[in-house]
Design a protein around this motif. Structure first.
Motif, PDB file in Angstrom:
ATOM      1  N   ARG A  13       0.826  -1.202   0.000  1.00  0.00           N
ATOM      2  CA  ARG A  13       0.000   0.000   0.000  1.00  0.00           C
ATOM      3  C   ARG A  13       0.867   1.261   0.000  1.00  0.00           C
ATOM      4  O   ARG A  13       2.042   1.209   0.387  1.00  0.00           O
ATOM      5  CB  ARG A  13      -0.920  -0.001   1.220  1.00  0.00           C
ATOM      6  N   PRO A  14       0.304   2.424  -0.389  1.00  0.00           N
ATOM      7  CA  PRO A  14       1.086   3.666  -0.457  1.00  0.00           C
ATOM      8  C   PRO A  14       1.704   4.088   0.872  1.00  0.00           C
ATOM      9  O   PRO A  14       2.731   4.769   0.887  1.00  0.00           O
ATOM     10  CB  PRO A  14       0.055   4.700  -0.934  1.00  0.00           C
ATOM     11  N   GLY A  15       1.084   3.690   1.971  1.00  0.00           N
ATOM     12  CA  GLY A  15       1.601   4.088   3.275  1.00  0.00           C
ATOM     13  C   GLY A  15       3.023   3.628   3.531  1.00  0.00           C
ATOM     14  O   GLY A  15       3.760   4.278   4.281  1.00  0.00           O
ATOM     15  N   ALA A  16       3.434   2.530   2.923  1.00  0.00           N
ATOM     16  CA  ALA A  16       4.796   2.031   3.132  1.00  0.00           C
ATOM     17  C   ALA A  16       5.817   3.023   2.573  1.00  0.00           C
ATOM     18  O   ALA A  16       6.831   3.311   3.211  1.00  0.00           O
ATOM     19  CB  ALA A  16       4.967   0.662   2.482  1.00  0.00           C
ATOM     20  N   ARG A  17       5.545   3.570   1.385  1.00  0.00           N
ATOM     21  CA  ARG A  17       6.460   4.550   0.788  1.00  0.00           C
ATOM     22  C   ARG A  17       6.501   5.834   1.612  1.00  0.00           C
ATOM     23  O   ARG A  17       7.560   6.440   1.795  1.00  0.00           O
ATOM     24  CB  ARG A  17       6.038   4.851  -0.650  1.00  0.00           C
ATOM     25  N   GLN A  18       5.355   6.276   2.095  1.00  0.00           N
ATOM     26  CA  GLN A  18       5.305   7.484   2.920  1.00  0.00           C
ATOM     27  C   GLN A  18       6.091   7.301   4.214  1.00  0.00           C
ATOM     28  O   GLN A  18       6.832   8.199   4.639  1.00  0.00           O
ATOM     29  CB  GLN A  18       3.853   7.855   3.211  1.00  0.00           C
ATOM     30  N   LEU A  19       5.956   6.133   4.815  1.00  0.00           N
ATOM     31  CA  LEU A  19       6.714   5.833   6.028  1.00  0.00           C
ATOM     32  C   LEU A  19       8.205   5.831   5.731  1.00  0.00           C
ATOM     33  O   LEU A  19       9.007   6.376   6.496  1.00  0.00           O
ATOM     34  CB  LEU A  19       6.264   4.482   6.593  1.00  0.00           C
ATOM     35  N   GLU A  20       8.586   5.239   4.618  1.00  0.00           N
ATOM     36  CA  GLU A  20       9.993   5.214   4.223  1.00  0.00           C
ATOM     37  C   GLU A  20      10.537   6.632   4.046  1.00  0.00           C
ATOM     38  O   GLU A  20      11.637   6.951   4.498  1.00  0.00           O
ATOM     39  CB  GLU A  20      10.155   4.426   2.929  1.00  0.00           C
ATOM     40  N   SER A  21       9.770   7.506   3.409  1.00  0.00           N
ATOM     41  CA  SER A  21      10.209   8.885   3.200  1.00  0.00           C
ATOM     42  C   SER A  21      10.456   9.584   4.529  1.00  0.00           C
ATOM     43  O   SER A  21      11.472  10.287   4.702  1.00  0.00           O
ATOM     44  CB  SER A  21       9.164   9.657   2.387  1.00  0.00           C
ATOM     45  N   ALA A  22       9.548   9.411   5.484  1.00  0.00           N
ATOM     46  CA  ALA A  22       9.714  10.036   6.795  1.00  0.00           C
ATOM     47  C   ALA A  22      10.949   9.491   7.506  1.00  0.00           C
ATOM     48  O   ALA A  22      11.694  10.248   8.148  1.00  0.00           O
ATOM     49  CB  ALA A  22       8.471   9.809   7.647  1.00  0.00           C
ATOM     50  N   LEU A  23      11.196   8.197   7.387  1.00  0.00           N
ATOM     51  CA  LEU A  23      12.368   7.592   8.022  1.00  0.00           C
ATOM     52  C   LEU A  23      13.661   8.115   7.401  1.00  0.00           C
ATOM     53  O   LEU A  23      14.646   8.352   8.110  1.00  0.00           O
ATOM     54  CB  LEU A  23      12.292   6.070   7.931  1.00  0.00           C
ATOM     55  N   TRP A  24      13.667   8.300   6.089  1.00  0.00           N
ATOM     56  CA  TRP A  24      14.861   8.846   5.430  1.00  0.00           C
ATOM     57  C   TRP A  24      15.141  10.273   5.913  1.00  0.00           C
ATOM     58  O   TRP A  24      16.287  10.636   6.180  1.00  0.00           O
ATOM     59  CB  TRP A  24      14.673   8.850   3.916  1.00  0.00           C
ATOM     60  N   GLN A  39      20.219  22.764  19.170  1.00  0.00           N
ATOM     61  CA  GLN A  39      19.808  23.280  17.867  1.00  0.00           C
ATOM     62  C   GLN A  39      20.624  22.622  16.752  1.00  0.00           C
ATOM     63  O   GLN A  39      20.077  22.198  15.732  1.00  0.00           O
ATOM     64  CB  GLN A  39      19.974  24.797  17.823  1.00  0.00           C
ATOM     65  N   ALA A  40      21.932  22.534  16.954  1.00  0.00           N
ATOM     66  CA  ALA A  40      22.787  21.914  15.940  1.00  0.00           C
ATOM     67  C   ALA A  40      22.447  20.440  15.747  1.00  0.00           C
ATOM     68  O   ALA A  40      22.555  19.907  14.644  1.00  0.00           O
ATOM     69  CB  ALA A  40      24.254  22.069  16.335  1.00  0.00           C
ATOM     70  N   ALA A  41      22.024  19.785  16.826  1.00  0.00           N
ATOM     71  CA  ALA A  41      21.702  18.364  16.768  1.00  0.00           C
ATOM     72  C   ALA A  41      20.305  18.086  16.230  1.00  0.00           C
ATOM     73  O   ALA A  41      19.942  16.926  16.006  1.00  0.00           O
ATOM     74  CB  ALA A  41      21.840  17.747  18.160  1.00  0.00           C
ATOM     75  N   GLY A  42      19.516  19.124  16.045  1.00  0.00           N
ATOM     76  CA  GLY A  42      18.158  18.929  15.533  1.00  0.00           C
ATOM     77  C   GLY A  42      17.275  18.165  16.496  1.00  0.00           C
ATOM     78  O   GLY A  42      16.486  17.313  16.084  1.00  0.00           O
ATOM     79  N   ILE A  43      17.381  18.476  17.790  1.00  0.00           N
ATOM     80  CA  ILE A  43      16.607  17.723  18.783  1.00  0.00           C
ATOM     81  C   ILE A  43      15.109  17.940  18.599  1.00  0.00           C
ATOM     82  O   ILE A  43      14.321  16.985  18.648  1.00  0.00           O
ATOM     83  CB  ILE A  43      17.070  18.083  20.210  1.00  0.00           C
ATOM     84  N   VAL A  44      14.690  19.186  18.367  1.00  0.00           N
ATOM     85  CA  VAL A  44      13.267  19.452  18.165  1.00  0.00           C
ATOM     86  C   VAL A  44      12.773  18.745  16.906  1.00  0.00           C
ATOM     87  O   VAL A  44      11.719  18.097  16.908  1.00  0.00           O
ATOM     88  CB  VAL A  44      13.008  20.971  18.086  1.00  0.00           C
ATOM     89  N   GLU A  45      13.558  18.845  15.825  1.00  0.00           N
ATOM     90  CA  GLU A  45      13.171  18.179  14.584  1.00  0.00           C
ATOM     91  C   GLU A  45      13.116  16.665  14.763  1.00  0.00           C
ATOM     92  O   GLU A  45      12.246  15.994  14.212  1.00  0.00           O
ATOM     93  CB  GLU A  45      14.161  18.527  13.463  1.00  0.00           C
ATOM     94  N   GLY A  46      14.052  16.127  15.555  1.00  0.00           N
ATOM     95  CA  GLY A  46      14.061  14.692  15.815  1.00  0.00           C
ATOM     96  C   GLY A  46      12.819  14.228  16.543  1.00  0.00           C
ATOM     97  O   GLY A  46      12.259  13.162  16.239  1.00  0.00           O
ATOM     98  N   ARG A  47      12.372  15.021  17.506  1.00  0.00           N
ATOM     99  CA  ARG A  47      11.149  14.663  18.237  1.00  0.00           C
ATOM    100  C   ARG A  47       9.940  14.663  17.307  1.00  0.00           C
ATOM    101  O   ARG A  47       9.084  13.780  17.371  1.00  0.00           O
ATOM    102  CB  ARG A  47      10.927  15.636  19.394  1.00  0.00           C
ATOM    103  N   ARG A  48       9.871  15.692  16.451  1.00  0.00           N
ATOM    104  CA  ARG A  48       8.761  15.742  15.495  1.00  0.00           C
ATOM    105  C   ARG A  48       8.820  14.553  14.537  1.00  0.00           C
ATOM    106  O   ARG A  48       7.786  13.999  14.156  1.00  0.00           O
ATOM    107  CB  ARG A  48       8.815  17.053  14.704  1.00  0.00           C
ATOM    108  N   ALA A  49      10.036  14.188  14.147  1.00  0.00           N
ATOM    109  CA  ALA A  49      10.191  13.057  13.227  1.00  0.00           C
ATOM    110  C   ALA A  49       9.701  11.763  13.873  1.00  0.00           C
ATOM    111  O   ALA A  49       9.048  10.947  13.206  1.00  0.00           O
ATOM    112  CB  ALA A  49      11.647  12.924  12.798  1.00  0.00           C
ATOM    113  N   ARG A  50      10.006  11.571  15.144  1.00  0.00           N
ATOM    114  CA  ARG A  50       9.496  10.381  15.841  1.00  0.00           C
ATOM    115  C   ARG A  50       7.973  10.342  15.799  1.00  0.00           C
ATOM    116  O   ARG A  50       7.367   9.289  15.560  1.00  0.00           O
ATOM    117  CB  ARG A  50       9.950  10.389  17.303  1.00  0.00           C
TER     118      ARG A  50
END
Length: 198
Positions: free
Chosen positions: A115-126, A171-182
């Motif tokens: 299903r399309p959801g697998a590709r979307q999940l892969e994109s987010a993981l990348w 900020q340099a480590a992208g901690i906020v972005e990492g949390r959103r990514a999770r």
């Protein structure tokens, strides 16, 4: 029953030490339907039915930078055996195809499903992998403390540095972005599983 099957293979294992025991220790706390275990040689496998467990499993593998990760989304044959390596069904076949493709893919990670959801999940993981890849040891130091619930002020005291220095590292480590990514990975894993079940 649809699940996430992870098949994980150590890269360049013939030239390095066996890292499977270390990986199994790191993955021991992941809420898995079937716990991670060595399948053969330098490969391990686990089965997840909780979407929130996927980022918990993938992050330490990405952080190590030594694994090819295949994630299969789909049904499994029932009854599911007590050991992850003994299972069968489409999700297992997808995970096998994924780990093979991961060897030459961005971030050495592939998600395979029908299903399309697998590709979307892969994109987010990348995208999440790209954030994690830029973290230095000092950035991981702050990220690890923040993940235990410490504030930046508390982390600064623990590290013996200023709060502004902790903020700069975060900020340099992208901690906020990492949390959103999770959060995004969990959401898209939920969607992918719901599609597979539908």
């Amino acid at each position: 029953m649809s699940v996430l099957v992870l098949t994980v293979d150590q890269r360049d294992s013939r030239r390095g030490r066996d890292q499977v025991p270390t990986a199994l220790e790191l993955l021991g706390g992941v809420a898995a339907l079937r716990s991670f275990e060595r399948t053969a040689g330098d490969e391990l496998q686990g089965v997840l039915d909780d979407p929130a467990a996927l980022p918990a499993a993938v992050e330490p593998l990405l952080r190590a930078g030594t694994w090819s990760i295949g994630i299969g989304v789909g049904p499994v044959d029932l009854p599911l055996p007590p050991h992850a390596r003994a299972g069968a069904g489409p999700a297992y076949l997808h995970a096998r195809a994924g780990v093979t493709a991961a060897k030459t893919s961005p971030w050495h990670l592939r998600v395979v499903g029908e299903r399309p959801g697998a590709r979307q999940l892969e994109s987010a993981l990348w995208l999440w992998a790209a954030v994690l890849a830029r973290r230095t040891p000092r950035g991981w130091e702050v990220a690890d403390l923040a993940d235990t619930g410490l504030s930046y002020d508390e982390a600064a005291r623990r590290l013996g540095i200023s709060q502004s220095a902790v903020s700069q590292r975060a900020q340099a480590a992208g901690i906020v972005e990492g949390r959103r990514a999770r959060e995004l990975v969990t959401h898209l894993a939920t969607t992918a599983l719901e599609e597979a079940r539908g």
